[in-house]
Motif scaffolding. Structure first.
Motif, PDB file in Angstrom:
ATOM      1  N   ALA A 122       0.702  -1.276   0.128  1.00 47.19           N
ATOM      2  CA  ALA A 122       0.104   0.015  -0.080  1.00 47.19           C
ATOM      3  C   ALA A 122       0.840   1.277   0.043  1.00 47.19           C
ATOM      4  N   SER A 123       1.969   1.089   0.727  1.00 45.62           N
ATOM      5  CA  SER A 123       2.944   2.355   0.665  1.00 45.62           C
ATOM      6  C   SER A 123       3.293   2.942  -0.717  1.00 45.62           C
ATOM      7  N   TRP A 124       3.631   1.923  -1.615  1.00 43.08           N
ATOM      8  CA  TRP A 124       3.917   2.287  -2.815  1.00 43.08           C
ATOM      9  C   TRP A 124       2.853   2.956  -3.659  1.00 43.08           C
ATOM     10  N   LEU A 125       1.698   2.664  -3.393  1.00 41.87           N
ATOM     11  CA  LEU A 125       0.701   3.343  -4.213  1.00 41.87           C
ATOM     12  C   LEU A 125       0.537   4.714  -3.454  1.00 41.87           C
ATOM     13  N   SER A 126       0.753   4.958  -2.152  1.00 45.90           N
ATOM     14  CA  SER A 126       0.536   6.185  -1.409  1.00 45.90           C
ATOM     15  C   SER A 126       1.588   7.236  -2.135  1.00 45.90           C
ATOM     16  N   ALA A 127       2.778   6.479  -2.114  1.00 46.24           N
ATOM     17  CA  ALA A 127       4.011   7.325  -2.667  1.00 46.24           C
ATOM     18  C   ALA A 127       4.064   7.716  -4.324  1.00 46.24           C
ATOM     19  N   LEU A 128       3.137   6.826  -4.894  1.00 42.96           N
ATOM     20  CA  LEU A 128       3.315   7.179  -6.519  1.00 42.96           C
ATOM     21  C   LEU A 128       2.396   8.294  -6.765  1.00 42.96           C
ATOM     22  N   ARG A 129       2.699   9.242  -7.443  1.00 39.93           N
ATOM     23  CA  ARG A 129       2.418  10.454  -7.940  1.00 39.93           C
ATOM     24  C   ARG A 129       0.978  10.031  -8.924  1.00 39.93           C
ATOM     25  N   PRO A 130       0.100  11.125  -9.128  1.00 40.89           N
ATOM     26  CA  PRO A 130      -0.861  10.645 -10.226  1.00 40.89           C
ATOM     27  C   PRO A 130      -0.230  10.698 -11.389  1.00 40.89           C
ATOM     28  N   GLY A 131      -0.731   9.662 -12.251  1.00 42.66           N
ATOM     29  CA  GLY A 131       0.077   9.214 -13.380  1.00 42.66           C
ATOM     30  C   GLY A 131       1.312   8.389 -13.340  1.00 42.66           C
ATOM     31  N   GLY A 132       1.390   8.207 -12.162  1.00 48.22           N
ATOM     32  CA  GLY A 132       2.912   7.425 -11.830  1.00 48.22           C
ATOM     33  C   GLY A 132       2.782   6.106 -12.513  1.00 48.22           C
ATOM     34  N   ARG A 133       3.957   5.307 -12.376  1.00 52.84           N
ATOM     35  CA  ARG A 133       4.091   4.140 -12.848  1.00 52.84           C
ATOM     36  C   ARG A 133       5.000   3.273 -11.904  1.00 52.84           C
ATOM     37  N   LEU A 134       4.736   1.957 -11.880  1.00 61.53           N
ATOM     38  CA  LEU A 134       5.437   1.043 -11.129  1.00 61.53           C
ATOM     39  C   LEU A 134       5.721  -0.243 -11.832  1.00 61.53           C
ATOM     40  N   VAL A 135       6.975  -0.898 -11.554  1.00 60.36           N
ATOM     41  CA  VAL A 135       7.360  -1.972 -12.159  1.00 60.36           C
ATOM     42  C   VAL A 135       8.008  -2.877 -11.215  1.00 60.36           C
ATOM     43  N   THR A 136       7.608  -4.122 -11.020  1.00 61.33           N
ATOM     44  CA  THR A 136       7.910  -4.976 -10.127  1.00 61.33           C
ATOM     45  C   THR A 136       7.835  -6.556 -10.557  1.00 61.33           C
ATOM     46  N   THR A 137       8.329  -7.421  -9.802  1.00 59.06           N
ATOM     47  CA  THR A 137       8.047  -8.896 -10.098  1.00 59.06           C
ATOM     48  C   THR A 137       7.419  -9.631  -8.880  1.00 59.06           C
ATOM     49  N   ILE A 138       6.521 -10.465  -9.223  1.00 65.74           N
ATOM     50  CA  ILE A 138       5.672 -11.011  -8.091  1.00 65.74           C
ATOM     51  C   ILE A 138       6.458 -12.250  -7.515  1.00 65.74           C
ATOM     52  N   ALA A 139       6.607 -12.040  -6.165  1.00 65.61           N
ATOM     53  CA  ALA A 139       7.521 -13.298  -5.398  1.00 65.61           C
ATOM     54  C   ALA A 139       7.042 -14.759  -5.812  1.00 65.61           C
ATOM     55  N   GLY A 140       8.205 -15.537  -5.743  1.00 67.61           N
ATOM     56  CA  GLY A 140       7.871 -16.999  -6.133  1.00 67.61           C
ATOM     57  C   GLY A 140       7.346 -17.376  -7.749  1.00 67.61           C
ATOM     58  N   THR A 141       7.444 -16.222  -8.620  1.00 72.67           N
ATOM     59  CA  THR A 141       7.046 -16.292  -9.867  1.00 72.67           C
ATOM     60  C   THR A 141       8.342 -15.637 -10.922  1.00 72.67           C
ATOM     61  N   GLY A 142       7.924 -15.978 -12.009  1.00 65.71           N
ATOM     62  CA  GLY A 142       8.736 -15.393 -13.163  1.00 65.71           C
ATOM     63  C   GLY A 142       8.135 -14.146 -13.597  1.00 65.71           C
ATOM     64  N   LEU A 143       7.000 -13.717 -13.147  1.00 64.78           N
ATOM     65  CA  LEU A 143       5.997 -12.520 -13.581  1.00 64.78           C
ATOM     66  C   LEU A 143       6.528 -11.152 -13.210  1.00 64.78           C
ATOM     67  N   ILE A 144       6.632 -10.345 -14.538  1.00 62.93           N
ATOM     68  CA  ILE A 144       6.879  -8.845 -14.335  1.00 62.93           C
ATOM     69  C   ILE A 144       5.450  -8.135 -14.525  1.00 62.93           C
ATOM     70  N   LEU A 145       5.318  -7.269 -13.206  1.00 60.96           N
ATOM     71  CA  LEU A 145       3.999  -6.685 -13.346  1.00 60.96           C
ATOM     72  C   LEU A 145       4.240  -5.292 -13.609  1.00 60.96           C
ATOM     73  N   THR A 146       3.733  -4.563 -14.511  1.00 52.86           N
ATOM     74  CA  THR A 146       3.776  -3.033 -14.804  1.00 52.86           C
ATOM     75  C   THR A 146       2.413  -2.505 -14.493  1.00 52.86           C
ATOM     76  N   ALA A 147       2.175  -1.330 -13.804  1.00 56.75           N
ATOM     77  CA  ALA A 147       0.847  -0.647 -13.469  1.00 56.75           C
ATOM     78  C   ALA A 147       1.067   0.736 -13.198  1.00 56.75           C
ATOM     79  N   ASP A 148      -0.122   1.446 -13.596  1.00 59.85           N
ATOM     80  CA  ASP A 148      -0.121   2.852 -13.656  1.00 59.85           C
ATOM     81  C   ASP A 148      -1.225   3.278 -12.688  1.00 59.85           C
ATOM     82  N   LYS A 149      -0.730   4.499 -12.002  1.00 59.84           N
ATOM     83  CA  LYS A 149      -1.761   4.947 -11.110  1.00 59.84           C
ATOM     84  C   LYS A 149      -2.968   5.359 -11.528  1.00 59.84           C
ATOM     85  N   THR A 150      -4.036   5.099 -10.871  1.00 63.48           N
ATOM     86  CA  THR A 150      -5.576   5.226 -11.240  1.00 63.48           C
ATOM     87  C   THR A 150      -6.018   6.574 -10.366  1.00 63.48           C
TER      88      THR A 150
END
Length: 276
Positions: A122-150
């Motif tokens: 939740a802290s990442w979403l709080s710290a992400l500015r409007p229009g911001g973008r995050l990139v991470t991987t999901i633990a225990g997987t090989g999956l890369i997640l990209t997401a934009d602030k709504t």
């Protein structure tokens, strides 16, 4: 690998260290790929999660400028040694020692994580500015997640086609102990259920699609493998709830004998995913 448990390679002695890797120098092309997925542009403020050796923050500084980059790691030795390396090459991002899943020190246009998380903090979403973008991987997987602030304060995104796996975020010097006690108990134990799988034994963590799907359905499974002198391949699946499975494939065969116990049938789920 640059660190095992709390033991960093910088302080390595003549004796080998046994434990879980807790830091590494990431493949350079993968660092570039993660930063590229972040869609960095001039004027953006970036949070680089997982300082490690400092390599990713160095590249980010070259792209955005030192003052636009903050890098965070839970391990003080890693942040201090990385800061020293960065100064040596003339780079001075903001370097912070803290748990990246807790409240963050500022707001950012981009968050790019070189460690994996079981869920988006939740802290990442709080710290992400409007229009911001995050990139991470999901633990225990090989999956890369990209997401934009709504507009509602959350984020919307996708799983990228590329694959990557990073160490999971941790809150201390080391990860919780592995399930060694359970492993020793069931290593050669007869199962409550004994069956034959039509599939040979699989090293799940090397089959990223299977590994990722299994983690999404049943997170927290610990995998172990071994090969006997006679060529028999064995895999074990362990979970903190007491569930376990052991599968053996004899040399020259294509099936596996499976022993299972505990509240869940972990190998049954694995077979379902492999059929799928």
């Amino acid at each position: 690998m640059t660190q095992v448990g709390p033991h960093h390679a910088d302080q390595a002695g003549p004796r080998p260290v046994v434990g879980s890797p807790t830091s590494s120098s990431t493949l350079p092309s993968l660092v570039v790929s993660m930063l590229t997925l972040g869609e960095l542009s001039e004027g953006h403020r970036l949070l680089d999660v997982g300082t490690g050796t400092g390599y990713s923050s160095a590249l980010a500084c070259a792209r955005l400028g030192d003052s636009a980059v903050t890098t965070v790691d839970v391990d003080r030795y890693l942040t201090e040694s990385a800061a020293s390396r960065l100064v040596f090459i003339g780079r001075r991002p903001t370097v912070v020692t803290q748990d990246a899943t807790e409240e963050l020190p500022d707001e950012y246009d981009r968050i790019v994580s070189m460690v994996s998380v079981p869920r988006i903090p939740a802290s990442w979403l709080s710290a992400l500015r409007p229009g911001g973008r995050l990139v991470t991987t999901i633990a225990g997987t090989g999956l890369i997640l990209t997401a934009d602030k709504t507009d509602d304060g959350g984020a919307s995104g996708r799983i990228e086609w590329d694959r990557a796996a990073f160490m999971q975020t941790r809150s201390g010097a080391d990860y919780p102990p592995q399930l060694d006690e359970l492993f020793q108990k069931i290593r050669d134990q007869e199962g409550e259920d004994i069956a034959v799988s039509p599939f040979p034994v699989l090293d799940v963590m090397q089959a990223w699609e299977v590994w990722s799907a299994l983690t999404l359905h049943a997170p927290g499974i610990e995998h172990r493998t071994g090969v006997d002198d006679d060529g028999t391949r064995t895999s074990w699946m362990l979970h903190a709830d007491g569930s376990w499975a052991r599968a053996e494939t004899k040399s020259g065969t294509r099936t596996a004998t499976v022993h299972q116990g505990g509240p869940r049938r972990l190998y049954g789920l694995l077979d379902q995913i492999r059929w799928y």
